[in-house]
Design a protein around this motif. Sequence first.
Motif, mmCIF file in Angstrom:
data_model
loop_
_atom_site.group_PDB
_atom_site.id
_atom_site.type_symbol
_atom_site.label_atom_id
_atom_site.label_comp_id
_atom_site.label_asym_id
_atom_site.label_seq_id
_atom_site.Cartn_x
_atom_site.Cartn_y
_atom_site.Cartn_z
ATOM 1 N N LYS A 192 46.186 -17.534 -22.853
ATOM 2 C CA LYS A 192 47.501 -18.151 -23.028
ATOM 3 C C LYS A 192 48.336 -18.143 -21.756
ATOM 4 N N PRO A 193 48.499 -16.977 -21.080
ATOM 5 C CA PRO A 193 49.303 -17.003 -19.847
ATOM 6 C C PRO A 193 48.693 -17.865 -18.751
ATOM 7 N N ALA A 194 47.367 -17.880 -18.654
ATOM 8 C CA ALA A 194 46.709 -18.692 -17.623
ATOM 9 C C ALA A 194 46.943 -20.174 -17.873
ATOM 10 N N GLU A 195 46.801 -20.610 -19.131
ATOM 11 C CA GLU A 195 46.979 -22.026 -19.463
ATOM 12 C C GLU A 195 48.426 -22.462 -19.242
ATOM 13 N N GLN A 196 49.367 -21.630 -19.652
ATOM 14 C CA GLN A 196 50.775 -21.987 -19.497
ATOM 15 C C GLN A 196 51.155 -22.087 -18.017
ATOM 16 N N TYR A 197 50.718 -21.127 -17.229
ATOM 17 C CA TYR A 197 51.041 -21.131 -15.806
ATOM 18 C C TYR A 197 50.429 -22.349 -15.116
ATOM 19 N N LEU A 198 49.172 -22.670 -15.443
ATOM 20 C CA LEU A 198 48.483 -23.796 -14.806
ATOM 21 C C LEU A 198 49.196 -25.115 -15.100
ATOM 22 N N LYS A 199 49.593 -25.328 -16.351
ATOM 23 C CA LYS A 199 50.262 -26.574 -16.722
ATOM 24 C C LYS A 199 51.609 -26.715 -16.018
ATOM 25 N N LEU A 200 52.362 -25.619 -15.954
ATOM 26 C CA LEU A 200 53.652 -25.681 -15.287
ATOM 27 C C LEU A 200 53.498 -25.899 -13.786
ATOM 28 N N ARG A 201 52.521 -25.254 -13.198
ATOM 29 C CA ARG A 201 52.275 -25.423 -11.759
ATOM 30 C C ARG A 201 51.857 -26.861 -11.452
ATOM 31 N N SER A 202 51.144 -27.493 -12.379
ATOM 32 C CA SER A 202 50.636 -28.851 -12.163
ATOM 33 C C SER A 202 51.748 -29.893 -12.142
ATOM 34 N N LEU A 203 52.905 -29.563 -12.728
ATOM 35 C CA LEU A 203 54.021 -30.514 -12.720
ATOM 36 C C LEU A 203 54.458 -30.862 -11.298
ATOM 37 N N GLY A 204 54.237 -29.969 -10.370
ATOM 38 C CA GLY A 204 54.636 -30.215 -8.985
ATOM 39 C C GLY A 204 53.563 -30.853 -8.131
ATOM 40 N N ALA A 205 52.393 -31.175 -8.724
ATOM 41 C CA ALA A 205 51.277 -31.715 -7.941
ATOM 42 C C ALA A 205 51.624 -33.002 -7.192
ATOM 43 N N PRO A 206 52.280 -34.005 -7.821
ATOM 44 C CA PRO A 206 52.609 -35.217 -7.063
ATOM 45 C C PRO A 206 53.471 -34.939 -5.835
ATOM 46 N N ALA A 207 54.434 -34.026 -5.991
ATOM 47 C CA ALA A 207 55.302 -33.688 -4.859
ATOM 48 C C ALA A 207 54.516 -32.991 -3.760
ATOM 49 N N VAL A 208 53.584 -32.115 -4.150
ATOM 50 C CA VAL A 208 52.781 -31.396 -3.165
ATOM 51 C C VAL A 208 51.944 -32.368 -2.342
ATOM 52 N N LEU A 209 51.262 -33.317 -3.000
ATOM 53 C CA LEU A 209 50.408 -34.250 -2.273
ATOM 54 C C LEU A 209 51.204 -35.214 -1.403
ATOM 55 N N LEU A 210 52.335 -35.687 -1.911
ATOM 56 C CA LEU A 210 53.176 -36.553 -1.082
ATOM 57 C C LEU A 210 53.697 -35.798 0.141
ATOM 58 N N SER A 211 54.124 -34.568 -0.058
ATOM 59 C CA SER A 211 54.637 -33.766 1.050
ATOM 60 C C SER A 211 53.567 -33.547 2.112
#
Length: 505
Positions: A192-211
């Motif tokens: 549960k903690p791993a899945e929740q953390y991964l999904k929340l971290r993934s929300l920033g993926a577009p910003a990370v790649l553009l940056s």
Amino acid sequence: MADKDLNPSCILFKDVRSALKLDELGVEIATIALPAAMALTADPIASLIDTAFIGQIGPVELAAVGVSIALFNQISRIAIFPLVSVTTSFVAEEDSVKGARLDFKEDDVSSQDSEDKMLIPQKGLDEKMHRLDTAKSFEIGEAEHGKKQIASAPSALIIGGILGLLQAVFLITAARPLLSFMGVKYGSEMSKPAEQYLKLRSLGAPAVLLSLAMQGVFRGLKDTKTPLYATGVLPLHMLSLSKSNIITHIDENVTYASHVTKAAAVFRYLIALILFWRLQREVELLSPSREYLQLGRFMKNGFQLLIRVIAVTFCVTLSASMAARLGSTEMAAFQVCLQVWLASSLLADGLAVAGQAILASAFARKDYGRAAATASRVLQLSLALGFCLAVMLGFGLHFGARTFTKDADVIRFIGVGIPFVAATQPINSLAFVFDGVNFGASDFAYSAYSMVIVAIFSIIALLVLSSTCGFIGIWVALTVYMSLRALAGFWRIGTATGPWEFLRS
């Protein structure tokens, strides 16, 4: 041309006494490398801060976050690494030949009014004509409002935005099976903690790649200070969030991680906006036509690097998966060691960025003497950096382990990993800088296929050693992996093949 007496295999020792000299080349390397290294380590340091504070909650949460970070980082590299590496080389080449074209025009105008025009050596004229033809092939120039027109810049942003969205959707929708592959079975204490953390971290993926795509453009322009100013505050932001929330959320486990991760995602979008605002002041990002874009060129060379990064990613991800299968205690210790290992090694990436940018310009201008001198200098500096890091981590991590966790068993396993983390620093530094050197020579095909061979042997070593020697076996296999990477990087230059054939002259 390169020195005739230079043996290609001795490039590491060429002018070694001048390795730390702040001459023109040394100053240029330092100007690019230092800000680049600081910017590159911003995100890993932010992850270290997250790891340190979450580690105070408990080993299960630390292990869960460790698996998620490892998974996110390795999948991100599949998209980020080819994009940023190709962008840096292409922009440096285009910016360099643009200067060559302008130089040629100035010389040509002045020579038209001179009666000595016929005295210009034919060889020099041919070289100028080559640079002019190369510049024309890139279709670059100055926009009417003074901005540079570099085709690779808008191409990189388009590709980065698309890849970022695809990565976010993929990680969010496939989080559970991906974590299961990593050894975190659904319903386990880490699930549960791993899945929740991964999904929340993934929300920033577009910003990370553009940056990072924009950082690739800045690096190609040899400007690494702007990305540093934009991204360097991320660790400070994470630290302030962690300090203000660790006390109030210490008993809520993943609630704390969720709060910090959401805020960090928002902050990454802010960084992307700052970088875009700064870049559009220098470069024309609104392309006038499809023909202007370099999408086909990106796809061809990016695909070669995609093969490479998949091989790299699989090796590191498999090692984390093997550690997760050993248990939460071993995985928690592996997470700490791996984050320190990667964060410290990325300092060498600053030298790799400097080497890549300077070499791409030198090769575009066919200045092979500067290419050889740059390769020697950055490789020598990488060895010096690696030995310094080895000493610092060998002593420092023993005392700093309790920063990440208070669990005695986790600390004991961290102690097992410390010798490997410290001793491999010179090897890691060489491997990363060899990557930058070969990318600067646009030797993407060799970099890709040599890495596939390295990955095959490394995966075999990981599977065998992890099953027979457990935690120690994983680190022995990772040492083998980095050693083979460094050897593959050296082989191309040492044998003077491909773009390095001029070393035989």
